[in-house]
Structure formats: structure tokens, C-alpha cells
Design an enzyme around this catalytic site. Structure first.
Site, PDB file in Angstrom:
ATOM      1  N   GLY A  51      20.735  37.538  -7.679  1.00 15.29           N
ATOM      2  CA  GLY A  51      20.434  38.847  -8.119  1.00 15.29           C
ATOM      3  C   GLY A  51      18.862  38.825  -8.601  1.00 15.29           C
ATOM      4  O   GLY A  51      18.174  38.391  -7.778  1.00 15.29           O
ATOM      5  N   CYS A  52      18.479  39.639  -9.481  1.00 12.22           N
ATOM      6  CA  CYS A  52      16.981  39.716  -9.473  1.00 12.22           C
ATOM      7  C   CYS A  52      16.334  38.309 -10.007  1.00 12.22           C
ATOM      8  O   CYS A  52      16.685  37.534 -10.781  1.00 12.22           O
ATOM      9  CB  CYS A  52      16.895  40.520 -10.925  1.00 12.22           C
ATOM     10  SG  CYS A  52      15.222  40.808 -11.420  1.00 12.22           S
ATOM     11  N   PHE A  53      15.243  38.144  -9.369  1.00  5.73           N
ATOM     12  CA  PHE A  53      14.656  36.891  -9.330  1.00  5.73           C
ATOM     13  C   PHE A  53      14.194  36.528 -10.490  1.00  5.73           C
ATOM     14  O   PHE A  53      13.796  35.400 -11.012  1.00  5.73           O
ATOM     15  CB  PHE A  53      13.736  36.498  -7.895  1.00  5.73           C
ATOM     16  CG  PHE A  53      12.799  37.616  -7.800  1.00  5.73           C
ATOM     17  CD1 PHE A  53      12.418  38.559  -8.516  1.00  5.73           C
ATOM     18  CD2 PHE A  53      12.420  37.926  -6.346  1.00  5.73           C
ATOM     19  CE1 PHE A  53      11.301  39.455  -8.255  1.00  5.73           C
ATOM     20  CE2 PHE A  53      11.515  38.661  -6.009  1.00  5.73           C
ATOM     21  CZ  PHE A  53      10.900  39.444  -6.966  1.00  5.73           C
TER      22      PHE A  53
END
Length: 224
Positions: A51-53
Site C-alpha cells: 500500500g502507500c509507502f
């Protein structure tokens, strides 16, 4: 680059925190790995996509034995390893994090357990939380034969554990060049603890880590 262009990606992600929580990652207590990593040397490196880093990096930055966690792009070409291009969903890149760790303090299989307990929902295909697209896919990128063996065994173990209502779709991907993300993405959670997206989606993951695995949790963002 104009200031507006720099701020656009951040503003777009901030808007995501206003979305309903129906797709939020499920926090679970993943099982202890049946196959434990046997890595030698002072330092090892792992790459995870979940997902979003911002959140992936944020969680692993709070794990004892982790020396660095760098947000970046993996899976595509150098020309497209830019946030404005990757976020279009038209590249082969995933938002990913390169983790350098001391295997005498934290093993690779323990990092996998953390990944699936508090970072990523392995049943969501090409999305995590409010973020949708192949660049938000859940993936493991083994960088050695040992890591691949452990990752394969752990995914099989998770499938048998039936911790989730849906099938596991996390893939093991072959390693390609890792491209660090832009400077403003690095240590984003530490630098922006009151950012709406962090408060809504990522800070809860760090709190879950501290409660679920207090033995490996470190409160400071400072590198070991």
C-alpha cells in the site's frame, strides 16, 4: 518544478483520509513462522510493498534492528520511477520500501509477520485502505534464495491459517532495481505526524505494532 506541482500529490493523498473506512486493513495476529530465516552477516536487505509507502516505512522504522527504511518504487523502469507517473497507475511499479536490518536482532520471517499483522491486508488486490491501483499492490520481493524460501513457506502458512475471510492475493515478485522516492516522501510519518492521512490510516498501524509486538517495538524513529 512549481510549488503547486510539488503539493498536488500530497493534497490528493490528504483527501483520501476523508473516505470511509470500509476498506481499511484488518489488524490480525499473524502466526509465528514455521520456517525461520537463517541469514548470516551483519546486515540484510528486504523489499516489501503493502500500500502507500508512508505507512509501510513508518511501521518498519519503529522495529528494533531496522537500520533504515526507504520509500521508493519497484517493478518498473527508471523513466517512470517518479511519483507523478507511478500514481497514474500506468506503470509496473509498486510503492515499496527497502528495509535494511540486522538479522541477529530481527529475522526476515519476523518482518513478514509484522507486514501481515499490521501493515497490509493480503486479501486486497491492487489496493490498500483508501488507495486503489496496481501501484498499491501487496507484494514480497525476496532478495536471496533464503528469503524466497521463507516467503513461500509463510504465504502457504497464512493461507492455511484462515485468518482472513478472503483468499490471500499477495504475490512474490522477482527483484528488479529499486528507485528511492522523492525526498518529501522519506520519513513522511515522522515529519508529518498530524497529517490527515497519517492520523487516519498509518498511525494506527504503529500503535498496533507497539501493542501486538512490544518486544520488537521501538518508540523512537531514530535509526539503530
Amino acid at each position: 518544478m512549481r510549488r503547486a506541482a510539488l503539493l498536488a500529490p500530497v493534497l490528493a493523498l490528504a483527501a483520501a483520509c476523508q473516505q470511509p473506512a470500509v476498506a481499511a486493513e484488518k489488524v490480525v495476529r499473524a502466526p509465528v513462522a514455521g520456517v525461520k530465516a537463517q541469514e548470516t552477516g551483519k546486515l540484510s536487505t528486504a523489499i516489501f510493498a503493502g500500500g502507500c509507502f508512508w505507512g509501510v516505512e513508518g511501521v518498519f522504522s519503529h522495529v528494533k534492528g531496522v537500520k533504515s527504511a526507504v520509500s521508493g518504487y519497484h517493478g518498473g523502469k527508471a523513466a517512470s520511477a517518479r511519483y507523478d507517473v507511478v500514481s497514474s497507475g500506468m506503470t509496473q511499479h509498486a510503492e515499496a520500501v527497502k528495509v535494511v536490518y540486522d538479522p541477529s536482532v530481527i529475522r526476515y520471517d519476523q518482518l513478514l509477520r509484522i507486514l501481515f499483522s499490521v501493515v497490509t491486508d493480503p486479501t486486497q488486490r491492487n489496493r490498500q485502505g483508501p488507495d486503489v491501483g496496481a501501484h498499491y499492490r501487496s507484494a514480497i520481493v525476496p532478495l536471496s534464495a533464503e528469503q524466497r524460501k521463507v516467503a513461500q513457506a509463510y504465504l502457504k502458512q497464512l493461507g492455511s491459517a484462515k485468518l482472513w475471510d478472503k483468499p490471500i492475493v499477495t504475490k512474490i515478485e522477482s527483484p528488479r532495481k529499486f528507485y528511492p522516492a522523492e525526498a518529501y516522501h522519506q520519513d513522511f510519518m515522522a515529519k508529518n505526524p498530524k497529517h490527515g492521512y497519517i492520523v487516519r490510516w498509518d498511525a494506527p498501524k504503529v500503535r498496533a505494532l507497539s501493542k501486538m509486538y512490544p518486544g520488537v517495538y521501538k518508540a523512537s524513529f531514530t535509526r539503530d
